[in-house]
Design an enzyme around this catalytic site. Structure first.
Site, PDB file in Angstrom:
ATOM      1  CE  LYS A   1      33.453  40.050  36.794  1.00  0.00           C
ATOM      2  NZ  LYS A   1      32.999  41.390  38.283  1.00  0.00           N
TER       3      LYS A   1
ATOM      4  CG  ASP B   1      29.279  33.920  32.803  1.00  0.00           C
ATOM      5  OD1 ASP B   1      28.737  34.507  33.565  1.00  0.00           O
ATOM      6  OD2 ASP B   1      30.672  34.337  32.784  1.00  0.00           O
TER       7      ASP B   1
ATOM      8  CE1 TYR C   1      26.126  40.434  37.718  1.00  0.00           C
ATOM      9  CE2 TYR C   1      23.297  40.004  37.854  1.00  0.00           C
ATOM     10  CZ  TYR C   1      24.448  40.938  37.263  1.00  0.00           C
ATOM     11  OH  TYR C   1      24.813  42.404  36.645  1.00  0.00           O
TER      12      TYR C   1
HETATM   13  P1  KE4 Z   1      29.213  43.272  33.305  1.00  0.00           P
HETATM   14  O1  KE4 Z   1      28.236  43.500  32.616  1.00  0.00           O
HETATM   15  O2  KE4 Z   1      28.876  43.660  34.821  1.00  0.00           O
HETATM   16  O3  KE4 Z   1      30.384  42.869  33.055  1.00  0.00           O
HETATM   17  O4  KE4 Z   1      28.787  41.489  34.143  1.00  0.00           O
HETATM   18  C1  KE4 Z   1      28.817  40.616  34.251  1.00  0.00           C
HETATM   19  C2  KE4 Z   1      28.392  39.507  34.863  1.00  0.00           C
HETATM   20  C3  KE4 Z   1      29.009  38.018  33.745  1.00  0.00           C
HETATM   21  N1  KE4 Z   1      28.437  37.399  34.734  1.00  0.00           N
HETATM   22  C4  KE4 Z   1      29.605  36.900  36.099  1.00  0.00           C
HETATM   23  C5  KE4 Z   1      30.274  35.089  36.080  1.00  0.00           C
HETATM   24  C6  KE4 Z   1      29.590  37.942  36.370  1.00  0.00           C
HETATM   25  O5  KE4 Z   1      30.272  37.745  37.585  1.00  0.00           O
HETATM   26  C7  KE4 Z   1      29.040  39.251  35.789  1.00  0.00           C
HETATM   27  C8  KE4 Z   1      29.818  40.501  36.822  1.00  0.00           C
HETATM   28  N2  KE4 Z   1      29.889  40.663  38.062  1.00  0.00           N
HETATM   29  C9  KE4 Z   1      29.460  41.167  39.437  1.00  0.00           C
HETATM   30  C10 KE4 Z   1      30.489  41.058  40.204  1.00  0.00           C
HETATM   31  N3  KE4 Z   1      29.933  39.822  40.839  1.00  0.00           N
HETATM   32  C11 KE4 Z   1      29.739  42.936  38.551  1.00  0.00           C
HETATM   33  C12 KE4 Z   1      29.666  43.872  39.546  1.00  0.00           C
HETATM   34  C13 KE4 Z   1      28.616  44.625  39.502  1.00  0.00           C
HETATM   35  O6  KE4 Z   1      27.312  44.144  39.270  1.00  0.00           O
HETATM   36  O7  KE4 Z   1      28.533  46.094  40.158  1.00  0.00           O
END
Ligand code: KE4
Length: 428
Positions: A268, A240, A145
């Site tokens: 994060k 990523d 993701y």
């Molecule tokens: P954000 O746009 O949510 O800040 O980041 C996206 C993203 C990109 N790359 C990786 C590897 C990520 O894990 C994420 C976001 N992770 C999720 C949880 N695994 C965020 C939690 C959510 O979607 O509420």
């Protein structure tokens, strides 16, 4: 039985106002049943819900809170910063300071651009890679993701897998057509596709350890081979590390596995709990980004001074001697305790961990990619999750998410967690 009266009332109201009552799908507990807890405050290793129930927290805001919640030094720094205003839309010394810290810890990045989320980071990195190579297709891996940009919502992990919508409606077929999705850890698949289609492939983007289907490790040689193939065929390799950054090691998976990607995405931890994402990489690629080059990317709150302050303080504290030894010790103690509890309870689980991220799969076979992760018993996981809540332990509300520990997690917290796990597993 813990009271959730106020959480339930708030959830009822929220569902009238916000899709699913939440501002990010995985928070809604769809995969584990029951209503979500509404959190009122957090301190150290614990969160407290609006009904004043306390929980040892292994979600940690999905990764950012590696120091623990409301770290006094971070809170103090933020308090001071807000007195100078909250946003200027102009460059500040803080952005220079955080950029120096990040580039110092991620030397594969000659330059870095701050944005406000991981999604913005990966979306922008892919745009840069396409402009640099003048090619359109991208390769991603099933279960990874990378945020919710259209072209990346194809067999995506995290909430997309949790909710069984790995390829989202609303993504034009033409976008999805430019995204090639392959099984993780499958070298044959990547060799075949890249040798046949490299003239059209701009980049490979991956989570070097997949946190968005739990915790899936790269097999020996997989990352190295990706590096060799991408170099050979003029394909940009994008790590990523929004999730693995600072989590699997201070310098991320690229430091842990000794692989130098062409570009890196971070998020994060880098914002210490405030909205910060970042993308960066080789000078010749980053030189394309406006206003230095023609590739446009912008953001009103990019480099926000309060977020930069939280990020700077967080990284400086992480860089202090002994911090990662302590984190490793706590994470290992949790792993040993949960594996032992599972054995004593006669439960069929598989535990994987890299640094401070982990996942306990309700699965009796090895988990090494999307398909094997999906074979986990999500119904049993759901019951385990709810039993652990009753015991005061807050795990990620999905089998397809990673758990995290923080510097604030104590041996007592680990002991209580292991006791709760044994009791919950026995009750399944
Ligand atoms: P954000 O746009 O949510 O800040 O980041 C996206 C993203 C990109 N790359 C990786 C590897 C990520 O894990 C994420 C976001 N992770 C999720 C949880 N695994 C965020 C939690 C959510 O979607 O509420």
């Amino acid at each position: 039985m813990r009271k959730n009266t106020i959480s339930n009332e708030l959830f009822t109201r929220a569902q009238q106002l916000i899709p699913g009552g939440v501002n990010s799908p995985v928070r809604a507990y769809k995969a584990v049943g029951g209503n979500p807890l509404f959190i009122a405050r957090a301190q150290g290793s614990k969160v407290y819900d609006v009904d004043d129930n306390a929980y040892i927290d292994y979600v940690l805001s999905w990764g950012p809170m590696i120091l623990g919640h409301a770290h006094p030094a971070v809170v103090e720094a933020i308090k001071k910063a807000v007195e100078n205003g909250t946003s200027y839309g102009a460059p500040t010394a803080l952005e220079v300071e955080l950029a120096e810290l990040v580039i110092g810890l991620y030397p594969s990045m000659d330059k870095v651009r701050f944005v406000s989320s991981g999604t913005e980071a990966t979306m922008s990195a892919i745009r840069a890679a396409r402009a640099f190579t003048k090619k359109d297709k991208i390769i991603k891996f099933e279960g990874c993701y990378h945020g919710h940009a259209d072209g990346l919502l194809v067999k995506a992990g995290s909430g997309a897998t949790t909710l069984s919508i790995p390829t989202s409606p609303g993504v034009p077929q033409s976008f999805a057509a430019a995204t090639i999705t392959l099984p993780f850890n499958d070298l044959n698949a990547i060799e075949t596709v890249i040798t046949q289609q490299h003239k059209e492939i701009a980049c490979i983007i991956l989570e070097p350890v997949i946190g968005n289907i739990g915790c899936v490790l790269p097999r020996d040689g997989f990352l190295q081979r990706l590096r060799e193939l991408s170099a050979k065929y003029d394909v940009v390799l994008i790590f990523d590390e929004v999730l693995t950054g600072f989590r699997v090691a201070l310098g991320g998976a690229q430091a842990l596995y000794g692989i130098t990607p062409d570009m890196t995405c971070l998020g994060k931890v880098i914002g210490g709990g405030l909205p910060v994402g970042a993308y960066g990489g080789k000078r010749e690629i980053m030189a394309l980004i406006a206003p230095e080059g023609p590739v446009y990317q912008a953001g009103t709150l990019s480099g926000n001074p309060i977020a930069m302050t939280a990020g700077i303080k967080t990284l400086r504290l992480l860089m202090e001697p002994g911090v990662y030894d302590k984190l490793e010790q706590t994470a290992r103690s949790l792993q040993e305790g949960l594996v032992d509890a599972s054995k004593r309870a006669g439960a069929n689980t598989r535990f994987y961990r890299v640094g401070t991220m982990f996942c306990q799969y309700f699965n009796d076979r090895e988990v090494f990619d999307y398909d094997t992760a999906l074979k986990s018993d999500t119904e049993r996981f759901g019951r385990f999750f709810r039993l652990m809540l009753q015991e005061g332990v807050y795990m990620a509300p999905s089998q397809f998410e990673a758990g995290f520990i923080s510097l604030a997690h104590t041996e007592d917290n680990i002991e209580d967690t292991v006791k709760a796990a044994f009791k919950s597993l026995k009750a399944l």
